[in-house]
Scaffold this active site. Structure first.
Site, PDB file in Angstrom:
ATOM      1  N   GLU A 123      -2.833   8.088  -4.437  1.00  9.28           N
ATOM      2  CA  GLU A 123      -3.082   7.125  -5.516  1.00  9.28           C
ATOM      3  C   GLU A 123      -4.514   7.278  -5.998  1.00  9.28           C
ATOM      4  OE1 GLU A 123      -1.634   3.040  -4.923  1.00  9.28           O
ATOM      5  OE2 GLU A 123      -3.499   2.368  -5.866  1.00  9.28           O
ATOM      6  N   HIS A 139      -0.542   0.342  -9.897  1.00  8.74           N
ATOM      7  CA  HIS A 139      -1.293  -0.602  -9.060  1.00  8.74           C
ATOM      8  C   HIS A 139      -1.886  -1.718  -9.912  1.00  8.74           C
ATOM      9  CE1 HIS A 139      -3.455  -1.017  -4.935  1.00  8.74           C
ATOM     10  NE2 HIS A 139      -3.194  -2.192  -5.468  1.00  8.74           N
ATOM     11  N   ARG A 179       0.846  -1.183   0.000  1.00 10.35           N
ATOM     12  CA  ARG A 179       0.000   0.000   0.000  1.00 10.35           C
ATOM     13  C   ARG A 179       0.890   1.244   0.000  1.00 10.35           C
ATOM     14  NH1 ARG A 179      -3.450  -2.550  -1.705  1.00 10.35           N
ATOM     15  NH2 ARG A 179      -5.490  -3.102  -0.838  1.00 10.35           N
TER      16      ARG A 179
END
Lengths: 310, 310
Positions: free
Chosen positions: B256, B275, B228
């Protein structure tokens, strides 16, 4: 001095540079000379029985080798022996550097496959353009990988891809436990998502990947070559890549080095690296440890490792 | 009908889309409804006991969840549960999608590390310029790799890097067999050539990689994050990368998605992917197989897998 009291003369070893001399160190019963290949040769070089090939670099010439009449063993620091085979004098044992570059070459094969499967070139372009766009994506999980070449390099590649959830098939010259034979190529090629080539260049492997081989691969399949360039028929691969049907990663090419202007440089779907699978930092420590082992085996009468031809 | 003759009402399950319904299939003792989150809810949705979170996508709102008064279990399709934790109603069991994306995320971590160690971005530029120039090169062999996070992803990463000849240390929240505890971070960081982050976002891991952490890394070390984004203090990493002292690979960022114009996009020595570690083709087959397993466990009274909080 032997048990019978004879004085055994030291084995004359010839190394390519001072770094090699330093890493091999002192070995009992061995005398070392460093030779860069220049002629004429000194009496010590002329007495050479055990010669270590320079790395990187091509073989010595037949002319250079003709000045070493006592030569018994040539030890290479490369896994491939193809370039030396034509010049090895009759009766001289040729040993490869199998194991010296195997892990780093396998690592590059893994890196090439993953960079293609995970589309790293595309994401690098997106990064340059500040574009956050994941899109649909693939992984190796549950994919079929054929590793042609079940030696040091191929074994490591198979181990890694198995750990990543792929179904790996190892293929060798002939079938043995855990390895299928090259004669089954036509049967298994249509099922593969990825084919990794890690074979030495021999009469059997030269031009193995021709138009017919490529035509058997399914759409979107990935071909990676970390062995020798001439295993692939370059023109056939250029033609197939031009259609966009396949993807490829090559660390070796034919011709090599690839000349400027060659169509392969800009083939779509190709990641090309300049023969850098082996020779990574630390190769010389591993390589000259092998030389030391071989010298200890030779002077104690044990069989040599990695014999390619005798 | 139970042994005593009572009729057991089916468990009401709520899935995010028709593809999920198709993949979960028929499960005995279960009734399925598909809900896209829109309000007001139908009586069937209001009866939901077992909810599957949509993937990809954020959590439902507390408002949406308030319409499911019979909710007992929330099953996620992501490994990370951080975004859901604040909205889970009291008494509801939250289960993660651990195992669904583990291999593909580990594979990306391996791909990022190898592309940096083997300098694939530089070779791609050389390919575009038709430049055959191997140069000095590194491999993972004999390098030290710290994997922070000893779960599904970290375990696979460790296995692959061990197969490639690296010395791997696995680090978890607390020490156990084969795993050192997070409290040893300061002791081991200065020895590492590569650090891979594969931890969930918790109070303990938020901002873990700060200026102090980065300063402990040796020159040329590689940091890769597939967990993360908020585990790394972005400003600290941007500052460190600007000096050229470290290299990094990030699949997750904070913020993000990374907005256009953010300095991280062009940090030197950084490979950035948007991601895409998980969610590879086939994730849904694995994910809804997990849902099916959980439903079979729930209806037969066995404990649920992957419980994050209860």
């Amino acid at each position: 001095v032997t048990e019978s009291g004879d004085v055994v003369p030291p084995t004359q070893v010839c190394l390519p540079d001072e770094r090699a001399r330093e890493l091999v160190g002192e070995v009992s019963g061995v005398r070392v000379v460093v030779w860069d290949g220049s002629l004429p040769v000194s009496p010590e070089v002329a007495a050479t029985e055990f010669l270590v090939g320079r790395y990187p670099g091509g073989p010595l010439s037949a002319e250079q080798l003709s000045h070493l009449p006592h030569l018994r063993v040539i030890q290479l620091m490369s896994a491939g022996a193809d370039s030396w085979l034509p010049v090895v004098p009759p009766g001289v044992v040729l040993c490869s550097g199998r194991g010296v570059h195997g892990l780093s070459t396998a690592e590059l094969a893994v890196g090439l496959v993953l960079s293609i499967v995970r589309e790293l070139p595309r994401y690098l372009l997106q990064q340059a353009e500040e574009l956050w766009q994941p899109g649909p994506r693939e992984s190796l999980s549950d994919k079929r990988v054929l590793v042609v070449g079940a030696g040091d390099i191929g074994g490591h590649v198979g181990e890694v891809f198995t750990a990543l959830g792929a179904f790996v098939t190892l293929m060798g010259r002939s079938a043995r436990a855990g390895v299928i034979g090259l004669d089954q190529l036509g049967d298994v090629l249509p099922d593969q998502d990825v084919v990794v080539l890690a074979v030495p260049l021999t009469a059997q492997t030269t031009g193995l990947v021709d138009q017919e081989f490529l035509a058997l691969l399914k759409d979107g399949a990935i071909l990676v070559n970390v062995g020798r360039g001439a295993t692939v028929v370059t023109a056939a691969l250029v033609a197939e890549l031009a259609t966009g049907r396949l993807r490829a990663g090559l660390d070796v090419t034919d011709p090599e080095p690839l000349p400027p202007g060659h169509p392969l440089w800009h083939s779509p779907g190709l990641v090309l690296t300049p023969h850098m699978g082996g020779g990574t930092r630390g190769w010389d420590v591993r390589g000259y440890r092998l030389v030391r082992t071989q010298l200890e085996r030779l002077t104690s009468g044990q069989p040599l490792l990695n014999v390619v031809s005798a």
